[in-house]
Design a protein around this motif. Structure first.
Motif, mmCIF file in Angstrom:
data_model
loop_
_atom_site.group_PDB
_atom_site.id
_atom_site.type_symbol
_atom_site.label_atom_id
_atom_site.label_comp_id
_atom_site.label_asym_id
_atom_site.label_seq_id
_atom_site.Cartn_x
_atom_site.Cartn_y
_atom_site.Cartn_z
ATOM 1 N N GLU A 73 42.692 -38.872 87.148
ATOM 2 C CA GLU A 73 42.851 -37.967 88.291
ATOM 3 C C GLU A 73 42.123 -36.673 87.939
ATOM 4 N N ASN A 74 40.901 -36.548 88.400
ATOM 5 C CA ASN A 74 40.093 -35.380 88.026
ATOM 6 C C ASN A 74 40.705 -34.077 88.530
ATOM 7 N N ALA A 75 41.380 -34.113 89.657
ATOM 8 C CA ALA A 75 42.009 -32.906 90.189
ATOM 9 C C ALA A 75 43.091 -32.372 89.256
ATOM 10 N N LYS A 76 43.637 -33.264 88.434
ATOM 11 C CA LYS A 76 44.678 -32.877 87.479
ATOM 12 C C LYS A 76 44.155 -32.828 86.047
ATOM 13 N N ASN A 77 42.862 -33.075 85.864
ATOM 14 C CA ASN A 77 42.279 -33.117 84.513
ATOM 15 C C ASN A 77 43.068 -34.061 83.605
ATOM 16 N N THR A 78 43.427 -35.198 84.140
ATOM 17 C CA THR A 78 44.289 -36.130 83.400
ATOM 18 C C THR A 78 43.777 -37.549 83.514
ATOM 19 N N GLY A 79 43.862 -38.251 82.391
ATOM 20 C CA GLY A 79 43.539 -39.669 82.373
ATOM 21 C C GLY A 79 44.770 -40.471 81.999
ATOM 22 N N TYR A 80 44.719 -41.763 82.304
ATOM 23 C CA TYR A 80 45.884 -42.616 82.074
ATOM 24 C C TYR A 80 45.468 -43.955 81.480
ATOM 25 N N LEU A 81 46.417 -44.560 80.805
ATOM 26 C CA LEU A 81 46.254 -45.933 80.345
ATOM 27 C C LEU A 81 47.568 -46.648 80.620
ATOM 28 N N GLN A 82 47.554 -47.494 81.631
ATOM 29 C CA GLN A 82 48.721 -48.309 81.960
ATOM 30 C C GLN A 82 48.663 -49.574 81.124
ATOM 31 N N MET A 83 49.709 -49.804 80.350
ATOM 32 C CA MET A 83 49.725 -50.952 79.441
ATOM 33 C C MET A 83 50.871 -51.878 79.831
ATOM 34 N N ASN A 84 50.532 -53.074 80.246
ATOM 35 C CA ASN A 84 51.510 -54.079 80.643
ATOM 36 C C ASN A 84 51.461 -55.269 79.700
ATOM 37 N N SER A 85 52.494 -56.079 79.752
ATOM 38 C CA SER A 85 52.566 -57.291 78.924
ATOM 39 C C SER A 85 52.241 -56.978 77.470
ATOM 40 N N LEU A 86 52.868 -55.962 76.959
ATOM 41 C CA LEU A 86 52.568 -55.508 75.601
ATOM 42 C C LEU A 86 52.959 -56.551 74.566
ATOM 43 N N LYS A 87 52.153 -56.594 73.513
ATOM 44 C CA LYS A 87 52.354 -57.531 72.412
ATOM 45 C C LYS A 87 52.540 -56.745 71.113
ATOM 46 N N PRO A 88 53.183 -57.341 70.123
ATOM 47 C CA PRO A 88 53.335 -56.645 68.840
ATOM 48 C C PRO A 88 52.002 -56.197 68.250
ATOM 49 N N GLU A 89 50.944 -56.955 68.499
ATOM 50 C CA GLU A 89 49.633 -56.578 67.960
ATOM 51 C C GLU A 89 49.018 -55.381 68.670
ATOM 52 N N ASP A 90 49.658 -54.890 69.726
ATOM 53 C CA ASP A 90 49.213 -53.661 70.377
ATOM 54 C C ASP A 90 49.756 -52.418 69.666
ATOM 55 N N THR A 91 50.619 -52.619 68.698
ATOM 56 C CA THR A 91 51.189 -51.496 67.952
ATOM 57 C C THR A 91 50.093 -50.712 67.245
ATOM 58 N N ALA A 92 50.040 -49.412 67.522
ATOM 59 C CA ALA A 92 48.994 -48.550 66.961
ATOM 60 C C ALA A 92 49.229 -47.122 67.441
ATOM 61 N N VAL A 93 48.460 -46.217 66.893
ATOM 62 C CA VAL A 93 48.360 -44.873 67.454
ATOM 63 C C VAL A 93 47.215 -44.902 68.456
ATOM 64 N N TYR A 94 47.482 -44.423 69.658
ATOM 65 C CA TYR A 94 46.496 -44.452 70.730
ATOM 66 C C TYR A 94 45.910 -43.055 70.931
ATOM 67 N N TYR A 95 44.589 -43.006 71.020
ATOM 68 C CA TYR A 95 43.863 -41.761 71.160
ATOM 69 C C TYR A 95 43.023 -41.767 72.441
ATOM 70 N N CYS A 96 42.970 -40.633 73.110
ATOM 71 C CA CYS A 96 42.012 -40.479 74.194
ATOM 72 C C CYS A 96 40.859 -39.606 73.702
ATOM 73 N N ALA A 97 39.722 -39.774 74.336
ATOM 74 C CA ALA A 97 38.530 -39.037 73.933
ATOM 75 C C ALA A 97 37.621 -38.871 75.141
ATOM 76 N N THR A 98 36.764 -37.861 75.089
ATOM 77 C CA THR A 98 35.822 -37.646 76.175
ATOM 78 C C THR A 98 34.398 -37.560 75.630
ATOM 79 N N THR A 99 33.446 -37.908 76.501
ATOM 80 C CA THR A 99 32.050 -37.882 76.097
ATOM 81 C C THR A 99 31.170 -37.552 77.281
ATOM 82 N N LYS A 100 30.056 -36.853 77.017
ATOM 83 C CA LYS A 100 29.052 -36.582 78.038
ATOM 84 C C LYS A 100 27.992 -37.669 78.051
#
Length: 124
Positions: A73-100
């Motif tokens: 949502e650019n108006a809110k300067n916010t990004g999202y990651l909706q994660m469904n059907s999670l598995k144990p192998e999804d366990t991690a630290v999640y990072y967001c990043a931006t690039t030009k």
């Protein structure tokens, strides 16, 4: 100084869902692509998903395709990651990043700014 702040991580059972958020202080957020990466203990940081500046195109790693959805949502300067059907192998630290940059979004070296990460633990 640009700041990216992730939130929404936590503990969830396998099959459950979480929604991660990434709030950016970047005034030009609307002009940058955004990516999500994750890093499990003892492993390298890996690409999860990316989205173009206007949300018109999205990209996913094979391991999350069909289960995760990236959005922004650019108006809110916010990004999202909706994660469904999670598995144990999804366990991690999640990072967001931006690039030009307009290419190589699956590579960590292509990104200019990173958040501090939010931990996700999926129990079996």
């Amino acid at each position: 100084q640009v700041q990216l702040v992730e939130s929404g991580g936590g503990l969830v059972q396998a099959g459950g869902s979480l929604r991660l958020s990434c709030a950016a202080s970047l005034r030009t957020f609307v002009s940058v692509a955004m990516g999500w990466f994750r890093q499990a203990p003892g492993k390298e940081r890996e690409f999860v998903a990316a989205i173009t500046w206007n949300g018109g195109s999205t990209y996913y790693s094979d391991s999350v395709k069909g289960r995760f959805t990236i959005s922004r949502e650019n108006a809110k300067n916010t990004g999202y990651l909706q994660m469904n059907s999670l598995k144990p192998e999804d366990t991690a630290v999640y990072y967001c990043a931006t690039t030009k940059r307009h290419v190589g979004w699956s590579m960590t070296k292509q990104y200019d700014y990173w958040g501090q990460g939010t931990p996700v633990t999926v129990s079996s």
